[in-house]
Design an enzyme around this catalytic site. Sequence first.
Site, PDB file in Angstrom:
ATOM      1  N   ASP A 222      30.746  -1.509   0.553  1.00 12.78           N
ATOM      2  CA  ASP A 222      30.183  -0.393   1.310  1.00 12.78           C
ATOM      3  C   ASP A 222      29.826  -0.917   2.705  1.00 12.78           C
ATOM      4  O   ASP A 222      29.081  -1.897   2.823  1.00 12.78           O
ATOM      5  CB  ASP A 222      28.927   0.097   0.566  1.00 12.78           C
TER       6      ASP A 222
ATOM      7  N   GLU B 168      26.543 -28.661  13.957  1.00 15.38           N
ATOM      8  CA  GLU B 168      26.881 -29.064  12.591  1.00 15.38           C
ATOM      9  C   GLU B 168      28.346 -28.781  12.318  1.00 15.38           C
ATOM     10  O   GLU B 168      28.783 -28.834  11.169  1.00 15.38           O
ATOM     11  CB  GLU B 168      25.973 -28.373  11.579  1.00 15.38           C
TER      12      GLU B 168
ATOM     13  N   CYS C  76      21.056 -26.070  11.120  1.00 17.00           N
ATOM     14  CA  CYS C  76      20.746 -25.167  12.248  1.00 17.00           C
ATOM     15  C   CYS C  76      19.489 -25.565  13.010  1.00 17.00           C
ATOM     16  O   CYS C  76      19.101 -24.892  13.964  1.00 17.00           O
ATOM     17  CB  CYS C  76      20.576 -23.736  11.743  1.00 17.00           C
TER      18      CYS C  76
ATOM     19  N   HIS D  14      15.199 -18.052  13.383  1.00 13.20           N
ATOM     20  CA  HIS D  14      16.592 -18.430  13.131  1.00 13.20           C
ATOM     21  C   HIS D  14      17.267 -17.209  12.490  1.00 13.20           C
ATOM     22  O   HIS D  14      16.693 -16.574  11.595  1.00 13.20           O
ATOM     23  CB  HIS D  14      16.656 -19.644  12.205  1.00 13.20           C
TER      24      HIS D  14
ATOM     25  N   ASN E 206      26.335 -15.442  12.787  1.00 11.71           N
ATOM     26  CA  ASN E 206      25.553 -16.681  12.786  1.00 11.71           C
ATOM     27  C   ASN E 206      26.226 -17.713  13.694  1.00 11.71           C
ATOM     28  O   ASN E 206      27.430 -17.959  13.562  1.00 11.71           O
ATOM     29  CB  ASN E 206      25.465 -17.243  11.349  1.00 11.71           C
TER      30      ASN E 206
HETATM   31  P1  HMG Z   1      25.554 -10.856  -0.410  1.00 11.10           P
HETATM   32  O1  HMG Z   1      26.411 -10.962  -1.583  1.00 11.10           O
HETATM   33  O2  HMG Z   1      26.124 -10.275   0.854  1.00 11.10           O
HETATM   34  O3  HMG Z   1      24.227 -10.145  -0.704  1.00 11.10           O
HETATM   35  O4  HMG Z   1      25.005 -12.299  -0.078  1.00 11.10           O
HETATM   36  P2  HMG Z   1      23.370  -9.125  -1.479  1.00 11.10           P
HETATM   37  O5  HMG Z   1      24.081  -8.542  -2.643  1.00 11.10           O
HETATM   38  O6  HMG Z   1      22.054  -9.815  -1.693  1.00 11.10           O
HETATM   39  O7  HMG Z   1      23.196  -7.980  -0.379  1.00 11.10           O
HETATM   40  C1  HMG Z   1      22.644  -8.259   0.852  1.00 11.10           C
HETATM   41  C2  HMG Z   1      21.682  -7.125   1.194  1.00 11.10           C
HETATM   42  O8  HMG Z   1      22.452  -5.924   1.304  1.00 11.10           O
HETATM   43  C3  HMG Z   1      20.621  -6.854   0.115  1.00 11.10           C
HETATM   44  O9  HMG Z   1      19.454  -6.497   0.823  1.00 11.10           O
HETATM   45  C4  HMG Z   1      21.178  -5.639  -0.608  1.00 11.10           C
HETATM   46  O10 HMG Z   1      20.179  -4.842  -1.242  1.00 11.10           O
HETATM   47  C5  HMG Z   1      21.813  -4.903   0.548  1.00 11.10           C
HETATM   48  P3  HMG Z   1      18.022  -7.014   0.284  1.00 11.10           P
HETATM   49  O11 HMG Z   1      17.858  -6.501  -1.089  1.00 11.10           O
HETATM   50  O12 HMG Z   1      18.102  -8.541   0.296  1.00 11.10           O
HETATM   51  O13 HMG Z   1      17.065  -6.509   1.291  1.00 11.10           O
HETATM   52  N1  HMG Z   1      22.847  -3.935   0.142  1.00 11.10           N
HETATM   53  C6  HMG Z   1      22.996  -2.724   0.713  1.00 11.10           C
HETATM   54  N2  HMG Z   1      22.328  -2.111   1.713  1.00 11.10           N
HETATM   55  C7  HMG Z   1      22.740  -0.874   2.093  1.00 11.10           C
HETATM   56  N3  HMG Z   1      23.785  -0.223   1.513  1.00 11.10           N
HETATM   57  C8  HMG Z   1      24.480  -0.814   0.508  1.00 11.10           C
HETATM   58  C9  HMG Z   1      24.094  -2.109   0.066  1.00 11.10           C
HETATM   59  N4  HMG Z   1      24.566  -2.961  -0.866  1.00 11.10           N
HETATM   60  C10 HMG Z   1      23.784  -4.088  -0.810  1.00 11.10           C
HETATM   61  N5  HMG Z   1      25.506  -0.163  -0.064  1.00 11.10           N
HETATM   62  C11 HMG Z   1      23.988 -14.005   1.170  1.00 11.10           C
HETATM   63  C12 HMG Z   1      24.013 -12.523   0.904  1.00 11.10           C
HETATM   64  C13 HMG Z   1      22.912 -14.320   2.164  1.00 11.10           C
HETATM   65  C14 HMG Z   1      23.663 -14.730  -0.124  1.00 11.10           C
HETATM   66  C15 HMG Z   1      25.392 -14.454   1.673  1.00 11.10           C
HETATM   67  O14 HMG Z   1      25.724 -13.722   2.829  1.00 11.10           O
HETATM   68  C16 HMG Z   1      25.451 -15.924   1.983  1.00 11.10           C
HETATM   69  O15 HMG Z   1      25.617 -16.750   1.096  1.00 11.10           O
HETATM   70  N6  HMG Z   1      25.325 -16.299   3.313  1.00 11.10           N
HETATM   71  C17 HMG Z   1      25.322 -17.682   3.744  1.00 11.10           C
HETATM   72  C18 HMG Z   1      23.989 -18.359   3.511  1.00 11.10           C
HETATM   73  C19 HMG Z   1      22.897 -17.830   4.408  1.00 11.10           C
HETATM   74  O16 HMG Z   1      23.144 -17.200   5.417  1.00 11.10           O
HETATM   75  N7  HMG Z   1      21.639 -18.160   4.065  1.00 11.10           N
HETATM   76  C20 HMG Z   1      20.504 -17.797   4.861  1.00 11.10           C
HETATM   77  C21 HMG Z   1      19.346 -18.767   4.685  1.00 11.10           C
HETATM   78  S1  HMG Z   1      19.842 -20.447   4.937  1.00 11.10           S
HETATM   79  C22 HMG Z   1      19.986 -20.581   6.658  1.00 11.10           C
HETATM   80  O17 HMG Z   1      19.524 -19.737   7.364  1.00 11.10           O
HETATM   81  C23 HMG Z   1      20.694 -21.766   7.185  1.00 11.10           C
HETATM   82  C24 HMG Z   1      22.118 -21.510   7.661  1.00 11.10           C
HETATM   83  O18 HMG Z   1      22.102 -20.884   8.920  1.00 11.10           O
HETATM   84  C25 HMG Z   1      22.871 -22.832   7.709  1.00 11.10           C
HETATM   85  C26 HMG Z   1      22.267 -23.996   8.445  1.00 11.10           C
HETATM   86  O19 HMG Z   1      21.083 -24.208   8.531  1.00 11.10           O
HETATM   87  O20 HMG Z   1      23.076 -24.791   8.897  1.00 11.10           O
HETATM   88  C27 HMG Z   1      22.893 -20.603   6.720  1.00 11.10           C
END
Ligand code: HMG
Length: 389
Positions: A29, A79, A111, A233, A276
């Site tokens: 979606d 990184e 990061c 961040h 990001n």
């Molecule tokens: P995902 O499968 O996209 O997530 O993974 P989800 O199923 O949790 O959905 C995301 C949000 O969308 C949720 O909101 C859902 O409810 C919502 P929340 O409940 O959390 O508020 N949602 C909807 N909203 C509206 N309409 C809909 C709908 N369906 C679902 N129809 C995940 C998300 C972050 C796990 C993934 O994107 C990922 O693995 N990303 C990479 C890791 C990351 O970014 N981590 C962040 C913290 S770590 C960090 O910041 C360091 C980093 O920058 C690296 C570094 O330091 O080098 C990553």
Amino acid sequence: MTIGIDKIGFATSQYVLPMTDLAQARNQDPEKFSQGLMLDALSITPVTDDIITLAASAAQSILDDEDRQTIDMVILATESSIDQSKAGSVYVHQLLGIQPFARSIEMKEACYSATAGLDYAKLHIEKYPQSRVLVIASDIAKYGIDSSGESTQGSGAIAMLVSSNPRILSFNDDNVAQTRDIMDFWRPNYSSTPFVDGMYSTKQYLDCLKTTWAEYQRREETDLSDFAAFCFHLPFPKLALKGLNKIMDKSLDDSVKTRLKDNFDQSITYSRQVGNIYTGSLYLGLLSLLENSQTLKAGDKIGLFSYGSGAVCEIFSVNLVKGFEKMLRNDRKKDLENRQVISVDQYEQLFYEEAHLDQDGNATFADYKTGAFYLEAIQGHKRLYKGKD
Ligand code: HMG
């Protein structure tokens, strides 16, 4: 003497993938991305762009001849480095034409490292007040086709010139850092994309924020009412919004909550369109805030939360100085609108194209759109960069 950011510049790739198209291709979606992650588009780099070209392009946009003669340290935080030995800042130093008697190093901690770069720049200038240090955060965030992190990719660089008597903002002496050894996101040398425990990483981000903010408040005897804005961040803006809500005390005055929320919305404007950019992402949020907020004024205090997986985080604050708005651009959105929109098929080809080296370590590339610098070729395993005239 005040020390802080005198100039700030940004560069990203010239290709953009709309999130609605990615959602359609992955049977998601579109609102999951636009509301669930608060992302509208991702910047996609071709093989001729890397952390060096993005870093040099970001810095080129702010430096003048006097800067080139006076900068005595170049710190590149990344990184997604191109070499395990040679610092990327050495290439950047040469491409920018900075005077030779300068120190050039690369820093790493996911990061977080741009924040460590700023800390080091500050210490250096405290000792040598005439120094000017170029700190650049440059990264390409690439998780892989159809991976769980695919929707949070992006690319870009932020260049910050740090000096005494800065014209944008000054650093305060209130940094509180935290380290915890966790495996939320990491990239071993043998892998071109990271391993990530997505849900765990978001929990760690929020817990690091909560606990570091508690320690910061204890040491500084402060609360959010002292801040005009708070930047986070931004792996994706929705997580930062959760962060803001986590530290927003219910007892705060409604006017403070409104101010922080309004300025938060300004801080995510650029990231919504870029994705990001890892090390630069906090500072892209800061730039977005400074260039889009209509309420900020000289003297305002801004809080910053830096987070790098693994994990190290830091909270610190800055104060805006008189005339800061003159050092910023008000037409940056046009640059973002001018990127070439690509389809999902084009994104899959462009983002994952690898240099094909012959047996002598040579490779040439097709002609792609880039910023002020591009990777021209690889000859004998040496990367050759060029600036556009
Ligand atoms: P995902 O499968 O996209 O997530 O993974 P989800 O199923 O949790 O959905 C995301 C949000 O969308 C949720 O909101 C859902 O409810 C919502 P929340 O409940 O959390 O508020 N949602 C909807 N909203 C509206 N309409 C809909 C709908 N369906 C679902 N129809 C995940 C998300 C972050 C796990 C993934 O994107 C990922 O693995 N990303 C990479 C890791 C990351 O970014 N981590 C962040 C913290 S770590 C960090 O910041 C360091 C980093 O920058 C690296 C570094 O330091 O080098 C990553």
